[in-house]
Design an enzyme around this catalytic site. Structure first.
Site, short mmCIF file in Angstrom:
data_model
loop_
_atom_site.label_atom_id
_atom_site.label_comp_id
_atom_site.label_asym_id
_atom_site.label_seq_id
_atom_site.Cartn_x
_atom_site.Cartn_y
_atom_site.Cartn_z
N TRP B 103 0.82 -1.22 0.00
CA TRP B 103 0.00 0.00 0.00
C TRP B 103 0.84 1.25 0.00
O TRP B 103 0.54 2.21 -0.73
CB TRP B 103 -1.00 -0.03 1.16
CG TRP B 103 -1.94 -1.17 0.98
CD1 TRP B 103 -1.98 -2.33 1.71
CD2 TRP B 103 -2.90 -1.33 -0.07
NE1 TRP B 103 -2.92 -3.18 1.19
CE2 TRP B 103 -3.50 -2.60 0.10
CE3 TRP B 103 -3.31 -0.53 -1.12
CZ2 TRP B 103 -4.49 -3.08 -0.76
CZ3 TRP B 103 -4.30 -1.00 -1.99
CH2 TRP B 103 -4.88 -2.26 -1.79
N ASP B 173 -1.96 6.73 6.03
CA ASP B 173 -3.02 5.93 5.42
C ASP B 173 -3.48 4.92 6.47
O ASP B 173 -2.88 3.87 6.65
CB ASP B 173 -2.49 5.21 4.19
CG ASP B 173 -3.50 4.20 3.64
OD1 ASP B 173 -4.64 4.12 4.17
OD2 ASP B 173 -3.15 3.47 2.69
N LYS B 197 -12.97 -1.40 5.87
CA LYS B 197 -12.37 -2.30 6.83
C LYS B 197 -12.93 -2.03 8.23
O LYS B 197 -13.57 -2.89 8.83
CB LYS B 197 -10.86 -2.19 6.78
CG LYS B 197 -10.30 -2.62 5.40
CD LYS B 197 -8.90 -2.13 5.12
CE LYS B 197 -8.54 -2.24 3.66
NZ LYS B 197 -8.41 -3.59 3.14
#
Lengths: 361, 361
Positions: B103, B173, B197
């Site tokens: 990511w 993030d 999530k």
């Protein structure tokens, strides 16, 4: 609040009752998996089947040729104002924009950040105090594309023909008209639509783009707006808005069961005729859009005595007719009657309007 | 399929059962309006109340100071990879990115389209064959910001401390860790998270940004990615993803009922300890992440005999333990145990793993 409600919201708008019933029933148990469709990985075989079926059903409904890609993206119509320019402006970085109202103006604002935009007046000469839509323009043959918005929701103005742009690709913001009648996709280089009117809930945008227009995006295009990258990844470069995609798929299946876009076009014309004919015959209500340019989807009307506006809205709501207030920029009333609105809803509105007019004449 | 299912999907992930029950019950009749919350205009007073309550509840949960704006946007975490760079790179157009996996690497790719990115290694010196996370870097004091990803879902690597970046704003993030424990928001210039999530369904991203970082966006920033414009319009420059926003609001209220982030942090640590302790004590399973860097949210584990992987997944699914397959880039198994996963689910997984190990030893 009445138990049976007709919701005339311009968007997010009502969804078909049958779709909402099915979605509620399987909300926590999709495909007998004991989980919600929104709790599935977008890479799971169950969700990929949902996504692929939605695309195929949309292709069937609109008869989308194989040389067009269909994308399911985020960011709504306004996101596409920027994405269209980033992806299609290309080396010359100039485009022609036909402007007829709020939405086509906003599209210009986003494109002007990225290239040279020529604004073309979308209206023709005044006739009896009303302005029909223009049908020809002095177009730039070297423009990357011509952009227009076939239906302007705020003023209730709609093109009932497709502008001729020669060899320059035509780009259409069909947020408020997509799927409302048959169209010939081959007349367009690119069609896009925010979902929250005729497709599904907000948070999803559908893009239909001719393959030869891909691969010229600006280098700084965010990957989530990059049509070529998204096409290559079946719209899953990142996690898509899975629940909105699923609901869109249910709406597409519902449209097929209704008889497809030919049947919807007939229904939508009948709904619009019913309301416009009533307004035109009335001394109590009015609509100031040229008859050739009247929207089938968003029907504004004004009470000639505006001091009755609040009473009208209050009594309409009590009668189960909700979200009739006009757009904040123009006031008055507006009935948005997308695919999901049955003709019974329009008839109920006309009946109420007639009763209200008689009581307040 | 077992009737009671524990869903270990990495995202879109399971949502709290109570939230899903409420959402299903009021799916077609929100606030006794006889319409769905997703059929309301985002400008209606009913939806504005939903939106405002969600923001306030998030502010309460995370103790977000008044000089931070909270935005509810589209485009997911990957959209923010671009938006962060567009909004914060500013005149010098350079930033430092700490990279620890998939990511943070992808965030670099988007930022490199827009400015000069220095990549900093997020790992420290090898200890016993395992690499802990680095705690200091040779940072550029003139960088616009330092970006990192506190939890990498693919490899199950997590920072259990906040990097020190001096006067350079820290951007995180937090897609996979937000709301999983208390944090001190003032240590960050900007926090963002895709919703799918720990917040809600996919199609929504939350951004928490310190006010003094606004108003330096590049001129070509699409308005839907322009933090200052979105802050000014309460995240409604365009139609927001209303249903995802509503569900996020239900999750925030659920978190408050659970006792807030202190209680969630205790629960999440207990869940992670239960599974890691079992794996560490086992000769049948393994985890190769340094103990100091192990994720509480995404727990990868490997069967030492990989030929048993398919049988493990098949039998787990039959036992109601679904979505345990590791990320396609690394293989093996992965249990994602975000806030909505109860400890009973982790216990059921450990019980199954133990039974499977004994049967296949």
């Amino acid at each position: 609040m009445a138990n049976m409600v007709y919701n005339f919201s311009a968007g997010p708008a009502m969804l078909p009752v049958e779709v909402m019933q099915q979605a509620q029933a399987e909300f926590r148990n999709f495909n007998d998996l004991s989980v919600s469709v929104m709790e599935l990985s977008h890479r799971s075989s169950d969700f990929i089947a949902v996504a692929a079926a939605a695309e195929q059903d949309l292709r069937d409904l609109m008869q989308i040729p194989d040389n067009y890609k269909v994308l399911f993206l985020q960011g709504g119509g306004r996101g596409q104002f920027a994405a269209v320019a980033m992806n299609l402006l290309g080396k010359n970085a100039k485009a022609d924009y036909i402007v007829t109202g709020q939405w086509s103006k906003s599209a210009v604002e986003e494109a002007e950040k990225l290239g040279t935009v020529r604004v073309l007046d979308g209206f023709g000469e005044v006739e009896n105090g009303l302005r029909p839509l223009a049908s020809s323009w002095d177009l730039d043959p070297t423009a990357a594309y011509v952009h227009y918005c076939p239906n302007e929701t705020v003023d209730g103005i709609e093109y009932h023909f497709v502008p001729k742009t020669g060899s320059v690709p035509l780009v259409a913001d069909m947020s408020s008209t997509i799927l409302s009648r048959p169209i010939d996709v081959t007349q367009f280089g690119l069609i896009y639509a925010g979902a929250q009117k005729n497709i599904g809930p907000s948070g999803l945008a559908v893009v239909i783009v001719r393959e030869d227009l891909l691969d010229q995006a600006f280098a700084h295009t965010p990957v989530i707006m990059d049509y070529a990258a998204m096409a290559k990844a079946d719209s899953m470069v990142n996690t898509p808005p899975t629940y909105a995609w699923y609901l869109a798929g249910l709406v597409f299946k519902w449209l097929k069961r209704q008889g497809g876009l030919t049947a919807m076009g007939e229904r939508n014309k009948a709904k619009a005729d019913l309301l416009y004919n009533y307004v035109d015959a009335s001394n109590f209500y009015g609509n100031n859009v040229h008859p050739d340019a009247r929207s089938w989807m968003n029907i504004p009307f004004q009470l000639k005595d505006e001091s009755l506006n609040s009473a009208f809205l209050k009594e309409a709501e009590a009668a189960g007719l909700v979200a009739l207030q006009g757009h904040r920029l123009v006031g008055g009333m507006r009935a948005s009657v997308y695919n999901a609105m049955p003709i019974e809803g329009v008839q109920a509105l006309v009946d109420f309007m007639d009763k209200f007019a008689k009581q307040n004449a």
